[in-house]
Scaffold this motif. Structure first.
Motif, PDB file in Angstrom:
ATOM      1  N   TYR A 176      52.244  41.272  49.634  1.00  0.00           N
ATOM      2  CA  TYR A 176      50.819  41.611  49.567  1.00  0.00           C
ATOM      3  C   TYR A 176      50.577  43.013  50.144  1.00  0.00           C
ATOM      4  CZ  TYR A 176      45.822  41.290  50.763  1.00  0.00           C
ATOM      5  OH  TYR A 176      44.476  41.533  50.894  1.00  0.00           O
ATOM      6  N   PHE A 186      46.259  41.756  44.269  1.00  0.00           N
ATOM      7  CA  PHE A 186      47.162  40.603  44.379  1.00  0.00           C
ATOM      8  C   PHE A 186      46.501  39.409  43.698  1.00  0.00           C
ATOM      9  CE2 PHE A 186      49.422  37.038  45.981  1.00  0.00           C
ATOM     10  CZ  PHE A 186      50.675  37.489  46.372  1.00  0.00           C
ATOM     11  N   ILE A 210      47.365  35.124  53.539  1.00  0.00           N
ATOM     12  CA  ILE A 210      46.754  36.252  52.832  1.00  0.00           C
ATOM     13  C   ILE A 210      45.419  35.837  52.219  1.00  0.00           C
ATOM     14  CG2 ILE A 210      49.015  37.228  52.254  1.00  0.00           C
ATOM     15  CD1 ILE A 210      48.430  36.254  49.310  1.00  0.00           C
ATOM     16  N   PRO A 212      43.932  36.759  48.643  1.00  0.00           N
ATOM     17  CA  PRO A 212      44.172  37.495  47.393  1.00  0.00           C
ATOM     18  C   PRO A 212      42.909  38.182  46.889  1.00  0.00           C
ATOM     19  CG  PRO A 212      44.860  35.183  47.241  1.00  0.00           C
ATOM     20  CD  PRO A 212      44.039  35.313  48.478  1.00  0.00           C
TER      21      PRO A 212
END
Length: 377
Positions: A176, A186, A210, A212
């Motif tokens: 990422y 991403f 993460i 996205p």
């Protein structure tokens, strides 16, 4: 008749479902586009990424599956799903960070109750396999894509069709960061890992730490009803207003009513919690079978997204030949146990049952596999 009404016509259920669905996401992931299938969702995500970034290059992982439209067939990196026609341009495939079959991997790589039997020499809080696979991803930026010229990186949180492949801990997070450094967005493909199936989190990307830019989803979203979606941030969605975009039946009122019911049932019946508890129990029981039968090379997964890789009993753990694999697969079916099949060599039992299964169902699974594996030399 509401199933035949285009979402061009406003209906309260469309708006109600859009709010319910986006409320399951963190941060600014608050704009949703409704479509009908995972392939459509990933196809739209490609368009979003390229229009928003004004760039063309996309990276996916080898062994991935992202759909079967002409464009998503290009994203998919498995020749079983590629027709002999010119492929779409601008797609690059990075080495798959498979800690069982890949070049690097060890006994502590996975975020899972079960691990590979490979020897691990990593110090605590380090992962050489992750570092080496990230190094391979960096090679693409060195040799294939100029710095700052990436449109998107697509990844499943756990590879599904590819055989329930889990990546080393920390890989997705560092990937990422590389994507951001090179100007891309991403895209998290949650078609199989979403809606609580992995147990600890509602969305698979959350296990990787993460947030996205774009998330695609299908399958479990409608519990068998044709429904899929793409969720993104407002500024990415705004880029699509440069032209007209719509999907005739995507997110029609009937589909949205189904989607609301699915969210209600997941919450009311605590199916995410059930996925964690029953899935962890089943994984550990499968690991016991692995110690009993050399044909089981690897058990992996999280929650109720599980893979069992069958191998030949040789020094290389070669993929089990089709004849014996089908004896196992069809033998299970004959005893009332339906399993999926996956992996690049077609030698992985894919266990992704309904999220309402019980420990009794898990015990039945073990009993059937035990009985069948005894018969296969």
């Amino acid at each position: 008749m509401l199933g035949h009404v285009s979402n061009v016509y406003f209906h309260p259920k469309i708006h109600e479902y859009a709010l319910r669905l986006t409320n399951t996401f963190p941060g600014d992931l608050k704009v949703v586009y409704f479509v009908n299938s995972g392939s459509e969702a990933n196809d739209l995500a490609v368009l979003m990424a390229r229009v928003y970034t004004k760039r063309h290059n996309i990276i996916t992982l080898k062994n991935c599956y992202h759909g079967m439209t002409y464009q998503t067939m290009g994203l998919t990196s498995n020749t079983c799903y590629k027709y002999a026609v010119p492929q779409v341009s601008g797609i690059h495939n990075a080495m798959n960070p498979d800690v069982y079959r890949g070049l690097w991997g060890g006994a502590h790589c996975r975020d899972s109750p079960v691990q590979t039997s490979r020897i691990c020499s990593c110090a605590e809080s380090t992962c050489q396999a992750k570092d080496n696979y990230i190094g391979q991803l960096q090679e693409i930026f060195k040799f294939n894509i100029s710095k700052g010229q990436l449109a998107a990186f697509f990844a499943e949180s756990i590879q599904g069709v590819g055989g329930t492949v889990q990546f080393p801990k920390g890989y997705i997070k560092e990937a990422y960061e590389l994507v951001k450094e090179n100007g891309g967005v991403f895209v998290s493909d949650e078609v199989q890992t979403g809606f609580g199936r992995t147990g600890e989190h509602f969305w698979g990307f959350q296990m990787h730490g993460i947030e996205p830019d774009i998330v695609t989803m299908a399958k479990g979203i409608g519990n068998g009803f044709p429904l899929a979606a793409v969720v993104t941030r407002p500024e990415i969605a705004q880029a699509l207003t440069s032209s007209s975009h719509f999907n005739t039946f995507g997110g029609n009122p009937l589909a949205c009513t189904v989607g609301i019911a699915v969210l209600d049932i997941i919450e009311e019946e605590k199916l995410q919690k059930n996925s964690l508890e029953v899935g962890t129990y089943l994984l550990k029981e499968l690991e016991k079978l692995k110690s009993k039968y050399p044909l089981i090379g690897d058990v992996r997964g999280k929650g109720l997204m599980i893979g069992v890789e069958l191998v030949d009993n040789d020094e290389f753990n070669s993929p089990l030949d089709k004849e014996r694999f089908f004896k196992v697969w069809e033998g299970c079916r004959d005893l009332g146990l339906l399993l999926g099949r996956g992996g690049i060599d077609g030698n992985v039992l894919r266990i992704k049952p309904p999220m309402c299964v019980t420990t009794e169902d898990a015990d039945f699974t073990i009993k059937v596999l035990d009985a069948i594996l005894k018969q296969v030399k």
